[in-house]
Design an enzyme around this catalytic site. Structure first.
Site, PDB file in Angstrom:
ATOM      1  CG  ASP A  92      67.874 -23.069 -15.092  1.00 54.76           C
ATOM      2  OD1 ASP A  92      67.964 -24.517 -16.169  1.00 54.76           O
ATOM      3  OD2 ASP A  92      69.360 -22.407 -15.177  1.00 54.76           O
TER       4      ASP A  92
ATOM      5  CB  CYS B  78      48.921 -32.397  -1.813  1.00 57.68           C
ATOM      6  SG  CYS B  78      48.368 -33.375  -3.062  1.00 57.68           S
TER       7      CYS B  78
ATOM      8  CB  ALA C 200      79.045 -21.754 -20.791  1.00 54.19           C
TER       9      ALA C 200
ATOM     10  CG  ASN D  85      84.185 -20.924 -14.236  1.00 50.80           C
ATOM     11  OD1 ASN D  85      84.032 -20.250 -14.318  1.00 50.80           O
ATOM     12  ND2 ASN D  85      83.673 -22.191 -13.341  1.00 50.80           N
TER      13      ASN D  85
ATOM     14  CG  HIS E  36      71.357 -29.574  -6.784  1.00 50.78           C
ATOM     15  ND1 HIS E  36      72.432 -28.466  -6.792  1.00 50.78           N
ATOM     16  CD2 HIS E  36      71.875 -31.231  -5.930  1.00 50.78           C
ATOM     17  CE1 HIS E  36      73.504 -28.959  -6.184  1.00 50.78           C
ATOM     18  NE2 HIS E  36      73.006 -30.891  -5.920  1.00 50.78           N
TER      19      HIS E  36
ATOM     20  CB  CYS F 253      46.043 -35.741   0.603  1.00 53.00           C
ATOM     21  SG  CYS F 253      47.798 -35.111   0.138  1.00 53.00           S
TER      22      CYS F 253
ATOM     23  CB  CYS G 117      52.506 -34.402  -1.985  1.00 51.58           C
ATOM     24  SG  CYS G 117      51.515 -34.855  -0.565  1.00 51.58           S
TER      25      CYS G 117
ATOM     26  N   GLY H 160      80.611 -23.797 -15.594  1.00 55.02           N
ATOM     27  CA  GLY H 160      79.608 -23.363 -15.147  1.00 55.02           C
ATOM     28  C   GLY H 160      79.773 -23.775 -13.218  1.00 55.02           C
ATOM     29  CB  THR H 161      79.798 -25.774 -11.498  1.00 54.02           C
ATOM     30  OG1 THR H 161      80.004 -26.601  -9.615  1.00 54.02           O
ATOM     31  CG2 THR H 161      81.200 -27.325 -11.900  1.00 54.02           C
TER      32      THR H 161
HETATM   33  P1  OAD Z   1      77.515 -21.299  -8.151  1.00 56.80           P
HETATM   34  O1  OAD Z   1      77.371 -20.389  -7.751  1.00 56.80           O
HETATM   35  O2  OAD Z   1      78.672 -21.509  -7.589  1.00 56.80           O
HETATM   36  O3  OAD Z   1      79.036 -21.745  -9.338  1.00 56.80           O
HETATM   37  C1  OAD Z   1      78.916 -20.942 -10.431  1.00 56.80           C
HETATM   38  C2  OAD Z   1      79.831 -21.239 -11.234  1.00 56.80           C
HETATM   39  O4  OAD Z   1      79.913 -20.562 -12.287  1.00 56.80           O
HETATM   40  C3  OAD Z   1      81.330 -19.791 -10.871  1.00 56.80           C
HETATM   41  O5  OAD Z   1      82.274 -20.665 -10.881  1.00 56.80           O
HETATM   42  C4  OAD Z   1      81.534 -18.814 -11.992  1.00 56.80           C
HETATM   43  O6  OAD Z   1      82.929 -18.394 -11.851  1.00 56.80           O
HETATM   44  C5  OAD Z   1      80.509 -18.667 -12.949  1.00 56.80           C
HETATM   45  N1  OAD Z   1      80.278 -18.121 -13.681  1.00 56.80           N
HETATM   46  C6  OAD Z   1      79.454 -17.503 -13.971  1.00 56.80           C
HETATM   47  N2  OAD Z   1      79.375 -16.907 -15.264  1.00 56.80           N
HETATM   48  C7  OAD Z   1      79.919 -17.756 -16.215  1.00 56.80           C
HETATM   49  C8  OAD Z   1      79.205 -17.425 -18.055  1.00 56.80           C
HETATM   50  N3  OAD Z   1      78.878 -16.866 -17.823  1.00 56.80           N
HETATM   51  N4  OAD Z   1      80.044 -18.839 -18.170  1.00 56.80           N
HETATM   52  C9  OAD Z   1      80.994 -20.399 -17.550  1.00 56.80           C
HETATM   53  N5  OAD Z   1      80.792 -19.900 -15.549  1.00 56.80           N
HETATM   54  C10 OAD Z   1      80.035 -18.664 -15.555  1.00 56.80           C
HETATM   55  O7  OAD Z   1      77.110 -22.382  -9.197  1.00 56.80           O
HETATM   56  P2  OAD Z   1      77.159 -23.779  -8.443  1.00 56.80           P
HETATM   57  O8  OAD Z   1      78.488 -24.400  -8.462  1.00 56.80           O
HETATM   58  O9  OAD Z   1      76.178 -24.445  -9.831  1.00 56.80           O
HETATM   59  O10 OAD Z   1      72.276 -26.271  -4.469  1.00 56.80           O
HETATM   60  O11 OAD Z   1      76.717 -24.166  -7.320  1.00 56.80           O
HETATM   61  C11 OAD Z   1      76.139 -24.899  -6.828  1.00 56.80           C
HETATM   62  C12 OAD Z   1      74.809 -25.451  -5.919  1.00 56.80           C
HETATM   63  O12 OAD Z   1      75.079 -23.909  -5.125  1.00 56.80           O
HETATM   64  C13 OAD Z   1      73.885 -25.312  -6.940  1.00 56.80           C
HETATM   65  O13 OAD Z   1      72.967 -26.111  -7.744  1.00 56.80           O
HETATM   66  C14 OAD Z   1      73.083 -25.198  -5.399  1.00 56.80           C
HETATM   67  C15 OAD Z   1      73.644 -23.526  -4.590  1.00 56.80           C
HETATM   68  O14 OAD Z   1      73.329 -23.872  -3.610  1.00 56.80           O
HETATM   69  C16 OAD Z   1      71.579 -26.249  -4.189  1.00 56.80           C
HETATM   70  O15 OAD Z   1      70.589 -25.226  -3.799  1.00 56.80           O
HETATM   71  C17 OAD Z   1      71.148 -27.014  -3.304  1.00 56.80           C
END
Ligand code: OAD
Length: 254
Positions: free
Chosen positions: A106, A150, A234, A216, A121, A153, A129, A190-191
């Protein structure tokens, strides 16, 4: 409060720390109003990733894939970074060595002021392109033509993001592993920690003796390995840590 949620104890560690690495995922942008992927309202609960975020999907239906990305660009364009992003931007000036790795596309870390970011990512505001591989910035919302072509091209442009089944940039990934393996403290914010190779970065840090700090609201597969685990948002937890840290820094100077 368990020991793992003790901000004071974490600040004690941070006062002795020179090298910090942070890895972020969709959760850090959730409070800005950007949907995550796997939560209840997550994108992959509403849409099929195979139809929208794979090279095959793009080959079969570039228009549909671009409509999905155009829609997401429209949402992101209306939102702004939150205090979580802002704290991380300020930490660049606090720790002698600080690196930020994100799975997010983002661009909010840049918007919040972070200068050096490893985007695993890609970035939704860049297009590539499909013939020449040239990468350019594109901030048009909505896109005037879908799929965009593009200007040099005439070939199809694609979002400069990594899709399922694609490899990450080896340069970016190597750098991310290096920063993870050489830090003293690694924050994971937040992952869901299920998508590889990003999910392995904190494990590489832990293997080399770094302390792992997870932020998280929910537990993840990483939680058992975390030295500190703050169950909260977060945008709330990072400012709390930041406040205590800055207090402790100024007390140390006096
Ligand atoms: P996810 O949607 O899998 O996980 C988001 C995480 O954020 C979860 O563990 C939530 O509990 C947590 N969460 C939610 N709200 C929050 C907050 N306010 N503060 C902190 N944490 C919070 O997202 P990602 O782990 O980023 O890839 O996903 C990884 C990848 O999967 C992405 O980059 C994307 C997706 O498919 C591609 O598109 C290639």
């Amino acid at each position: 409060m368990t020991e793992k949620q003790d901000i004071g104890a974490l600040v004690e560690v941070l006062l002795q720390t020179r090298r910090v690495t942070v890895s972020t995922g969709a959760g850090i942008s959730a409070e800005s109003g950007i949907p995550t992927f796997r939560g209840q309202e997550g994108l992959w609960k509403q849409f099929r990733a195979e139809e929208l975020a794979t090279p095959t999907a793009f080959t079969q239906n570039p228009e549909l894939v671009w409509e999905f990305y155009d829609w997401r660009r429209g949402i992101i364009a209306q939102k702004t970074p939150n205090p979580g992003h802002q704290v991380l931007a300020s930490w660049e000036n606090i720790f002698p060595s600080f690196s930020l790795i994100t799975q997010n596309i983002d661009g909010f870390h840049q918007k919040a002021g972070s200068k050096s970011i490893l985007e695993l990512h890609g970035n939704i505001w860049k297009v590539r392109c499909t013939e020449e591989g040239t990468v350019t910035e594109n901030h048009e919302v909505p896109l005037t033509k879908i799929p965009p072509l593009c200007p040099a091209c005439g070939a199809l442009l694609r979002p400069h993001v990594v899709w399922f089944g694609e490899s990450l940039s080896p340069v970016v990934l190597n750098n991310a592993f290096q920063q993870s393996a050489s830090c003293e403290v690694m924050f994971v914010v937040g992952t869901s920690a299920v998508v590889q190779p990003a999910a392995s970065l904190p494990l590489a840090a832990a293997e080399r003796g770094a302390k792992v700090v997870e932020v998280n609201p929910d537990p993840t597969p990483l939680t058992p390995y975390a030295n500190f685990s703050f169950r909260g948002k977060a945008g709330e937890i990072l400012p709390l840590i930041d406040e205590e840290l800055k207090k402790a820094f100024s007390a140390k100077k006096d």
